[in-house]
Design an enzyme around this catalytic site. Structure first.
Site, PDB file in Angstrom:
ATOM      1  N   ASP A  89       0.822  -1.225   0.000  1.00  0.00           N
ATOM      2  CA  ASP A  89       0.000   0.000   0.000  1.00  0.00           C
ATOM      3  C   ASP A  89       0.852   1.270   0.000  1.00  0.00           C
ATOM      4  OD1 ASP A  89      -2.876  -0.651   0.162  1.00  0.00           O
ATOM      5  OD2 ASP A  89      -2.311  -1.733   1.974  1.00  0.00           O
ATOM      6  N   GLU A 104       0.155   9.602   1.208  1.00  0.00           N
ATOM      7  CA  GLU A 104      -0.494  10.579   2.080  1.00  0.00           C
ATOM      8  C   GLU A 104      -0.554  10.115   3.536  1.00  0.00           C
ATOM      9  OE1 GLU A 104      -4.487  13.043   1.782  1.00  0.00           O
ATOM     10  OE2 GLU A 104      -4.924  10.911   1.914  1.00  0.00           O
ATOM     11  N   ASP A 105      -0.665   8.805   3.728  1.00  0.00           N
ATOM     12  CA  ASP A 105      -0.870   8.304   5.091  1.00  0.00           C
ATOM     13  C   ASP A 105       0.374   8.348   5.961  1.00  0.00           C
ATOM     14  OD1 ASP A 105      -3.583   7.754   4.714  1.00  0.00           O
ATOM     15  OD2 ASP A 105      -3.069   5.948   3.594  1.00  0.00           O
ATOM     16  N   ARG A 138       1.396  -1.418   7.650  1.00  0.00           N
ATOM     17  CA  ARG A 138       1.873  -0.240   6.913  1.00  0.00           C
ATOM     18  C   ARG A 138       2.891   0.585   7.708  1.00  0.00           C
ATOM     19  NH1 ARG A 138      -2.265   3.285   3.747  1.00  0.00           N
ATOM     20  NH2 ARG A 138      -0.237   3.872   2.917  1.00  0.00           N
ATOM     21  N   ARG A 198      -7.915   3.799  12.128  1.00  0.00           N
ATOM     22  CA  ARG A 198      -6.495   3.994  11.856  1.00  0.00           C
ATOM     23  C   ARG A 198      -5.849   5.102  12.717  1.00  0.00           C
ATOM     24  NH1 ARG A 198      -5.187   1.842   6.797  1.00  0.00           N
ATOM     25  NH2 ARG A 198      -6.606   0.116   6.394  1.00  0.00           N
ATOM     26  N   HIS A 222     -11.101   6.651   6.170  1.00  0.00           N
ATOM     27  CA  HIS A 222     -10.482   7.886   6.661  1.00  0.00           C
ATOM     28  C   HIS A 222     -11.465   9.050   6.562  1.00  0.00           C
ATOM     29  CE1 HIS A 222      -6.409   6.089   5.242  1.00  0.00           C
ATOM     30  NE2 HIS A 222      -6.391   6.106   6.556  1.00  0.00           N
ATOM     31  N   CYS A 269      -4.719  10.534  -1.804  1.00  0.00           N
ATOM     32  CA  CYS A 269      -3.892   9.518  -1.135  1.00  0.00           C
ATOM     33  C   CYS A 269      -2.562   9.269  -1.816  1.00  0.00           C
ATOM     34  CB  CYS A 269      -4.629   8.184  -1.085  1.00  0.00           C
ATOM     35  SG  CYS A 269      -6.363   8.345  -0.729  1.00  0.00           S
TER      36      CYS A 269
HETATM   37  C1  CIR Z   1      -5.229   1.013   3.244  1.00  0.00           C
HETATM   38  O1  CIR Z   1      -6.210   0.362   3.609  1.00  0.00           O
HETATM   39  O2  CIR Z   1      -4.435   1.495   4.049  1.00  0.00           O
HETATM   40  C2  CIR Z   1      -5.016   1.222   1.770  1.00  0.00           C
HETATM   41  N1  CIR Z   1      -5.465   0.085   1.053  1.00  0.00           N
HETATM   42  C3  CIR Z   1      -5.715   2.458   1.289  1.00  0.00           C
HETATM   43  C4  CIR Z   1      -5.161   3.727   1.844  1.00  0.00           C
HETATM   44  C5  CIR Z   1      -5.782   4.927   1.242  1.00  0.00           C
HETATM   45  N2  CIR Z   1      -5.221   6.095   1.782  1.00  0.00           N
HETATM   46  C6  CIR Z   1      -5.876   7.230   1.955  1.00  0.00           C
HETATM   47  O3  CIR Z   1      -7.068   7.282   1.733  1.00  0.00           O
HETATM   48  N3  CIR Z   1      -5.223   8.263   2.438  1.00  0.00           N
END
Ligand code: CIR
Length: 267
Positions: free
Chosen positions: A74, A79-80, A99, A144, A174, A261
């Site tokens: 991922d 962004e995360d 992650r 999260r 999110h 993201c």
């Molecule tokens: C996750 O579940 O972490 C990833 N498959 C998707 C993350 C998407 N990120 C975001 O919306 N900022």
């Protein structure tokens, strides 16, 4: 941290200089998915990611392209992993354990650009839960992102004059899966968020229920990057005078990711 009271009027900036992106990995089908989606296709994902990056470049952003990380399927959802303001880069601590290692890979990329701060255990925070509108920051408390993570973020940002407020995120990945800022004091959001008191002072464009995934849009240089394939939302935005660019993101959507993201955009 401010739970109820309005925080200062924002100074909004979406004139970015840089965008950090990370190449998708051939392992991406092993990424986290919430529902029973058809798995994302690597080659199509790569094409869509390249187009997305090309659009940001065409808007004048310099692209910092990081290599794929096969051990983190991922990781292209950069962004995360960080929250970047003009003053500081906050390295997050993703709530998704698989992650967590992505953040160390981001630390090196931003260390030369900003002073660093880090969300520490027991805090968890993912950038998808952080909606920054000028000096006003909304943090989604989700599966999260926890209260400790939000409090740590507030402790880092408040000395710089930011107001930080939490909102509870239920039944969604999110906060920014549901609510994004699109300029002109306006939010693009899903119906269930349209009456939320935290956002009372904003203008709103509500996406139709059947187009909920279109709520995640990215404002860059007065252009609004929106997901292609959501015609009612595009019509609403055009009618309201927004200058939209429709981008194909079918594969990111299969992985619960969207427009914001896949980049970290900042001055
Ligand atoms: C996750 O579940 O972490 C990833 N498959 C998707 C993350 C998407 N990120 C975001 O919306 N900022």
């Amino acid at each position: 941290m401010n739970e109820e009271v309005d925080v200062p009027e924002p100074e909004i900036e979406a004139e970015y200089r840089l965008a950090i992106v990370r190449m998708p990995s051939p392992t991406l089908a092993q990424g986290i998915v919430s529902g029973a989606h058809e798995p994302a296709d690597y080659v199509r994902f790569l094409q869509q990611h390249l187009s997305y990056t090309a659009v940001l470049r065409s808007l004048g952003l310099e692209i910092v392209k990081l290599p794929s990380l096969p051990e983190y399927p991922d990781a292209h959802f950069v962004e995360d992993t960080a929250v970047i303001t003009p003053e500081v880069a906050v390295i997050t601590r993703p709530g998704a354990e698989q992650r967590r290692g992505e953040t160390e890979e981001m630390r090196d990329a931003v260390a030369e650009l900003r002073p660093l701060a880090t969300i520490e255990e027991p805090g968890t925070l993912e950038g998808g839960d952080v909606l920054r509108i000028g000096r006003q920051v909304f943090v989604g408390l989700s599966k999260r992102t926890n209260k400790a993570g939000a409090e740590q973020l507030a402790g880092i940002l408040e000395p710089f004059g930011y107001g930080v407020r939490t909102v509870a995120v239920k039944n969604s990945l999110h906060l920014k899966s549901e609510v994004t800022y699109i300029g002109r004091d306006t939010l693009l959001l899903t119906r269930k968020w349209a009456t939320h008191k935290a956002f009372a002072r904003f203008e709103k464009i509500v996406v139709p229920d059947e187009e909920a995934q279109a709520a995640n849009a990215l404002l860059a240089h007065s252009r609004l990057l929106v997901a292609e394939g959501y015609p009612q939302t595009s019509d609403l935005l055009r009618e309201a005078g927004f200058d939209i660019l429709e981008i194909v993101v079918t594969e990111p959507h299969k992985m619960d990711g969207g427009m914001t993201c896949m980049s970290l955009c900042f001055q």
